[in-house]
Each structure stands twice: as C-alpha cells, then as structure tokens.
Motif scaffolding. Sequence first.
Motif, PDB file in Angstrom:
ATOM      1  N   GLN A 116       0.125   5.945  -0.242  1.00 20.32           N
ATOM      2  CA  GLN A 116      -0.752   7.087  -0.461  1.00 20.32           C
ATOM      3  C   GLN A 116      -0.008   8.079  -1.344  1.00 20.32           C
ATOM      4  O   GLN A 116       1.162   8.369  -1.100  1.00 20.32           O
ATOM      5  N   ASN A 117      -0.687   8.577  -2.358  1.00 18.93           N
ATOM      6  CA  ASN A 117      -0.097   9.559  -3.260  1.00 18.93           C
ATOM      7  C   ASN A 117      -0.048  10.940  -2.609  1.00 18.93           C
ATOM      8  O   ASN A 117      -0.822  11.233  -1.708  1.00 18.93           O
ATOM      9  N   LEU A 132      -5.094  -5.640  -6.734  1.00 23.78           N
ATOM     10  CA  LEU A 132      -4.227  -4.486  -6.984  1.00 23.78           C
ATOM     11  C   LEU A 132      -3.438  -4.704  -8.277  1.00 23.78           C
ATOM     12  O   LEU A 132      -3.145  -5.839  -8.651  1.00 23.78           O
ATOM     13  N   SER A 156      -6.412   9.170  -1.839  1.00 23.16           N
ATOM     14  CA  SER A 156      -5.028   9.149  -2.304  1.00 23.16           C
ATOM     15  C   SER A 156      -4.383   7.765  -2.211  1.00 23.16           C
ATOM     16  O   SER A 156      -3.221   7.602  -2.557  1.00 23.16           O
ATOM     17  N   GLU A 157      -5.140   6.772  -1.761  1.00 26.01           N
ATOM     18  CA  GLU A 157      -4.535   5.446  -1.574  1.00 26.01           C
ATOM     19  C   GLU A 157      -4.298   4.744  -2.901  1.00 26.01           C
ATOM     20  O   GLU A 157      -4.995   4.970  -3.893  1.00 26.01           O
ATOM     21  N   GLY A 158      -3.281   3.912  -2.891  1.00 30.54           N
ATOM     22  CA  GLY A 158      -2.936   3.100  -4.047  1.00 30.54           C
ATOM     23  C   GLY A 158      -2.263   1.827  -3.579  1.00 30.54           C
ATOM     24  O   GLY A 158      -1.993   1.659  -2.383  1.00 30.54           O
ATOM     25  N   HIS A 169       0.817  -1.213   0.000  1.00 31.67           N
ATOM     26  CA  HIS A 169       0.000   0.000   0.000  1.00 31.67           C
ATOM     27  C   HIS A 169       0.852   1.265   0.000  1.00 31.67           C
ATOM     28  O   HIS A 169       1.965   1.269   0.511  1.00 31.67           O
ATOM     29  N   CYS A 176       0.450   0.739 -11.997  1.00 29.60           N
ATOM     30  CA  CYS A 176      -0.147   1.319 -10.786  1.00 29.60           C
ATOM     31  C   CYS A 176      -0.268   2.837 -10.942  1.00 29.60           C
ATOM     32  O   CYS A 176       0.344   3.434 -11.819  1.00 29.60           O
ATOM     33  N   ASN A 177      -1.055   3.449 -10.056  1.00 30.67           N
ATOM     34  CA  ASN A 177      -1.323   4.886 -10.180  1.00 30.67           C
ATOM     35  C   ASN A 177      -0.393   5.747  -9.316  1.00 30.67           C
ATOM     36  O   ASN A 177      -0.757   6.850  -8.918  1.00 30.67           O
ATOM     37  N   SER A 178       0.802   5.258  -9.055  1.00 32.36           N
ATOM     38  CA  SER A 178       1.764   6.001  -8.242  1.00 32.36           C
ATOM     39  C   SER A 178       2.089   7.343  -8.876  1.00 32.36           C
ATOM     40  O   SER A 178       2.332   7.441 -10.078  1.00 32.36           O
TER      41      SER A 178
END
Length: 182
Positions: free
Chosen positions: A63-64, A172, A141-143, A61, A178-180
Amino acid sequence: MKIEKTFIKDLVVIEPTVFGDERGYFFESYSKTKFEGLGINIEFVQDNQSFSKKGTLRGLHYQNPPYAQTKLVRVLEGEIIDVAVDLRKDSPTYGKAYGVLLSAENKKQLLVPQGFAHGFSVISETASVMYKCDQFYNKESEGGIKYDDPSLSIDWGMDLENAIVSDKDQVLPFINVCNSQF
C-alpha cells in the motif's frame, strides 16, 4: 525473544522464546514492551488471517503512503515461503527480495516494514497465516508487483507453472513499471 537482521535494512526475522512441556508449548507472539526493547516501536491496528492450500501464491502486495503498512507475519498452521521486496527507491537494496521459511513448527515471524512489497507461497498441504498491520487497508492505495518478475529472482519453493494465483496477481506489473511511491 530474538531478532535476526537480514541483509536488507529494517527487514527482520523475530524468533520468540518458546516454553514447552508435556502439555505442549506457550510463547508470546507479540509484546509491545518486548518489541520496544528490541527497538521496534510500532502501533498495530489490524490483524488479518488467511487460509490457503498447497501451491497457492499470494502477492506481491503493498500500500502506498499515507496508507503504507508494516506487517508482522506468522504461520499458525503449515509452512510458507514468506517474501519481502524492498521498494524504497533511496535504499541500497532497492529491488532486492528476501525470502524465509515461516512455519507453525519454527514459530518465526517476519517484520515487513512500510516500503516493501509482501507475498508468500504455501509449501505444506495447507497453511493458516496471520499478520498484524500498523495501518488499515485502503483500496485506493494498493499496488503490487508480479510474482515472477525475472529481475527479482525469487525462489518461491514451488513450480510456478502449477502455482494457484489470483487473476488480480497474475496481471500485476514488474517492479520497473509498478506504481510504488516509496
């Protein structure tokens, strides 16, 4: 208190000075002054704690920004393999994973900076994990990254076919999609 650098810049293992006698032991798990003396200047704002049984895998996990979190992870009871993955696109170690055994016995802590995904697997019968965060949780903001992404080659210290993984973590994406935003 000692700091052990890893092969990934800014990712460090912290080993406290433990004072033991016939009664048991005492140590400072966090001291702002001592951390600053080690060059770690972080203002923690939230503590989280989890309890898990053997075979549980949580993560990976993150958070952006602007809610990205630095985490200071330690184990109160049991043993885990704690893993961080570098998501900083301009880093020479982007996409590299680092794992370390954290346990109530060894009292080591992993400082996971902003810009990393984090997760752990429980290899003892049970484990209680506590971590400090420098930002509050923000759902928007989680990813995350799938724990079994073949490009990461993570050794979780367990058979992944029998791992206990949340439905959310099972779907995931791999790191390459991923959306980082780091």
